[in-house]
Design an enzyme around this catalytic site. Structure first.
Site, PDB file in Angstrom:
ATOM      1  N   GLU A 237       0.792  -1.228   0.000  1.00  0.00           N
ATOM      2  CA  GLU A 237       0.000   0.000   0.000  1.00  0.00           C
ATOM      3  C   GLU A 237       0.827   1.282   0.000  1.00  0.00           C
ATOM      4  O   GLU A 237       0.423   2.271  -0.611  1.00  0.00           O
ATOM      5  CB  GLU A 237      -0.931   0.020   1.227  1.00  0.00           C
ATOM      6  CG  GLU A 237      -1.997  -1.059   1.237  1.00  0.00           C
ATOM      7  CD  GLU A 237      -3.101  -0.777   0.233  1.00  0.00           C
ATOM      8  OE1 GLU A 237      -3.076   0.284  -0.414  1.00  0.00           O
ATOM      9  OE2 GLU A 237      -3.990  -1.628   0.083  1.00  0.00           O
TER      10      GLU A 237
ATOM     11  N   SER B 101     -23.993 -23.163  56.736  1.00  0.00           N
ATOM     12  CA  SER B 101     -22.996 -23.311  57.809  1.00  0.00           C
ATOM     13  C   SER B 101     -21.682 -22.606  57.515  1.00  0.00           C
ATOM     14  O   SER B 101     -20.715 -22.780  58.276  1.00  0.00           O
ATOM     15  CB  SER B 101     -22.722 -24.794  58.053  1.00  0.00           C
ATOM     16  OG  SER B 101     -23.884 -25.456  58.498  1.00  0.00           O
TER      17      SER B 101
END
Length: 702
Positions: free
Chosen positions: A97, A357
């Site tokens: 490019e 518990s």
């Protein structure tokens, strides 16, 4: 005739030349002014809009956890070319490019000249001559028609971009905006959607494909036109061979690689944590969490598999905490975020539920801190009534006389409530809140004995914070999940170091489930009333993990028990961390480790409050010195002999002194004793007599 030019003729020619030059100059000035006016009419570059990206949530190592599409549905992820993009891709991109990207100032005259020559010789556009900066200008201000005007506009905008941004910023912005078909913008979104990975490591075939797609993103969409995309990729490879960028053999191998034909899903890890982070950090483009992506992925799969085994309505939640820092390493809020039947979008790590518990270890811890029991003290597990409240064990049986250690490991209810009666429910509630926990009691109710068996509301993340405090020897740290610049969290007191170590040592001996190994993880299970919640929380020397199993709507699940439903998930979660469980901290200095027979007489057997009835003139022990809340100055200089007297009135001999839960010896018949003072800071002194009656003061040593 005289061939010489007449003098008047020179003057007229000079004036004409001046007029021509002046006219040309005026025209040039007018053209320049018109051009400047046109450039000014373009207005400023819309950079702010172009720099908007999808909000991304990353883990502690920078890995993507989740991304959120932009308002218009596009995926545009921020890119840092230097750190998050494969150099091979960048090499191909520049070669294809813009070979002189780092040399020109937005416009490349050589590339434009080449493009013009190709247009003249071929009669059509072969290449546009656009630089990466010019392409970025076109992406910022899209133009659907190719024309001289559009090209000129791109050139002007490219120069403006080069003036306002650095080369690295231009490249990053281009890599974030480049179109890749559909709603995918940027190389990161494309790499994740097409290859299922970040663009940090790409093959040559993958890099060439990503270079080819932006040239014609819609016509080369992999999910629609894979053959066209394949051909475009091969043309990029051929060009790279011609330019000598890659070897012919290397390119041939890449050409033989097929292209993907389907898009992959953008990652959605830790969806509940991500949603919470987005709500907290509004408008932040990148949010960093303390989570570990690999661990999160493993535990999400574990939760999903175990929930399926439990039934179609059951969900699973898991939270993992780093003991040292308080950082949340993983948070699984539900078995499946997208499962509506399991209410998947409800974060069960933050939901208030009955803990069963799981609060018992903190009852025992305060009892150890107060000094009236030791892990090897004996306690009665027999039917008992506290007013109108008569606790029973889960299996409806009683064990008789058992060591405190066994009572906690077997999660016996009666001993826990007996200890809570002595410790005080309000004190337990206050201490847990002091440690950063938000307890939710029924409306208009004060803390009572029932909270020891689940009669209070709490979240899984708060439970994990409390248990990490045991691993930290009694100091909790607020959990952190969002990484921010200022971390001002302070540690909070849960219990004394000796007491926390004793609780951890007891829980380490709890019999593990079938998939666990003995003495590797300290853990506790819990089951809420009606089989609505199953819990298991455990820790080693490195991390704490909490697990919840149940229905998000609170409906009962017959047979849902913490030991069989949650504990196996806990041990599998530890296994999936990939680390061998780390050893718990060593016992603090002076912790009493002894069998029952070698304990001081008052510690050999626990006596409930109802048995502490004194006869005759016997009085309960009372510490006369030091006074509660007093400050004690101790000579701790080198060579100085530091000793602190403890004086007691009342009580039945022998009397035992404990400093921060650690035995400091017996008090003689004169009812006083010199003890080695603890280090600077607050200290708890407890005196216990032969009947188990005790008195406690808190002092500050300085």
């Amino acid at each position: 005739m005289d061939a010489r030019v007449k003098p008047g003729h020179d003057k007229r020619g000079g004036r004409l030349a001046l007029r021509v030059v002046g006219a040309v100059a005026i025209v040039l000035v007018m053209v320049a002014a018109a051009f400047a006016a046109w450039v000014a009419s373009l207005g400023p570059l819309p950079l702010a809009q172009a720099q908007q990206v999808s909000t991304t949530v990353i883990d502690r190592n920078g890995k993507l956890l989740r991304a959120y599409a932009m308002a218009d549905g596009r995926w545009r992820l921020p890119v840092d070319a230097k750190t998050s993009v494969d150099p091979t891709y960048l090499k191909l991109l520049f070669a294809y490019e813009d070979k002189r990207f780092y040399e020109h100032h937005g416009v490349d005259p050589l590339a434009l000249s080449r493009a013009g020559f190709q247009l003249l010789t071929s009669g059509h556009i072969v290449s546009g001559g656009s630089t990466i900066t010019m392409q970025l200008a076109r992406l910022i201000e899209p133009r659907h028609q190719r024309s001289v005007y559009a090209k000129l506009r791109q050139m002007v905008r490219a120069v403006e971009l080069e003036r306002q941004l650095s080369k690295d910023q231009i490249l990053d912005l281009y890599l974030a905006l480049a179109p890749f078909g559909g709603n995918l913008e940027g190389v990161r979104a494309a790499s994740i959607a097409y290859f299922g990975k970040e663009p940090k490591r790409l093959s040559l075939a993958e890099a060439a494909l990503l270079v080819a797609l932006p040239q014609s993103p819609e016509r080369r969409r992999l999910d629609r036109y894979p053959e066209t995309a394949h051909a475009a990729r091969d043309r990029v490879l051929d060009r790279m061979v011609e330019d000598g960028v890659v070897s012919k053999d290397y390119a041939a191998q890449a050409r033989a690689t097929p292209v993907p034909k389907m898009r992959k899903q953008i990652p959605i890890l830790a969806p509940h944590s991500s949603d919470q982070a987005i709500a907290t950090m509004k408008d932040a483009p990148v949010i960093k969490l303390t989570l570990d992506a690999s661990l999160q992925r493993n535990l999400e799969a574990l939760a999903r598999d175990r929930a399926i085994a439990q039934g179609p309505d059951v969900s699973v939640a898991i939270v993992v905490v780093d003991n040292e820092t308080g950082d949340v390493l993983a948070r699984v809020g539900s078995a499946d975020y997208f499962d509506e039947r399991r209410a998947g979008q409800v974060d069960m790590t933050r939901a208030v539920r009955s803990p069963g518990s799981t609060l018992k270890p903190f009852i025992y811890g305060l009892a150890f801190e107060d000094g009236f029991v030791h892990p090897d003290s004996l306690i009665e597990d027999r039917p008992i009534r506290f007013g109108s409240y008569a606790p029973e064990n889960f299996d409806m049986t009683f064990q008789g006389t058992v060591p405190i250690r066994k009572a906690l490991q077997l999660s016996l209810n009666v001993p826990a409530i007996a200890l809570l009666d002595r410790v005080g429910a309000s004190r337990l509630s206050s201490r847990l809140k002091q440690a950063g926990t938000n307890l939710v009691l029924p409306k208009d109710e004060a803390p009572g004995l029932a909270m020891g068996l689940g009669g209070v509301g709490i979240t899984l993340q708060d439970l994990a914070q409390l248990y990490s405090g045991l691993a930290r020897l009694g100091a909790t740290k607020p959990l952190r999940e969002i990484v921010q610049a200022n971390d001002s969290r302070d540690t909070m007191r849960l219990m004394d170091q000796a007491a926390a170590w004793q609780v951890g040592n007891v829980l380490l001996g709890t019999p593990p489930p079938e998939n666990g190994v003995h003495n590797r993880i300290a853990f506790k299970t819990g089951t809420s009333y009606g089989y609505r919640d199953a819990w298991s929380v455990g820790f080693d020397g490195r991390i704490t993990i909490g697990v919840w199993v149940g229905r998000p709507d609170g409906a009962p699940v017959p047979g849902l028990v913490g030991r069989t439903a949650a504990a196996p998930i806990l041990f599998d979660a530890f296994a999936r961390t990939g680390n061998i469980p780390a050893a718990l901290p060593k016992p603090p200095r002076g912790v009493l480790v002894a069998s029952n027979a070698k304990l001081p007489p008052p510690l050999r057997r626990f006596r409930p409050l109802g048995e502490l009835v004194r006869s005759g003139n016997d009085q309960a022990p009372h510490i006369q010195f030091p006074l509660n809340g007093s400050r004690i100055d101790v000579d701790q200089s080198e060579g100085g002999h530091a000793a602190m007297p403890v004086k007691v009135a009342g009580g039945v001999l022998p009397l035992t002194v404990l400093v921060n839960g650690v035995s400091a010896g017996d008090i003689d018949s004169r009812r006083q004793r010199l003890i080695d003072p603890p280090g600077p800071g607050f200290a708890r002194l407890t005196v216990i007599d032969a009947t188990g009656a005790a008195d406690t003061v808190v002092i500050r040593v300085q």
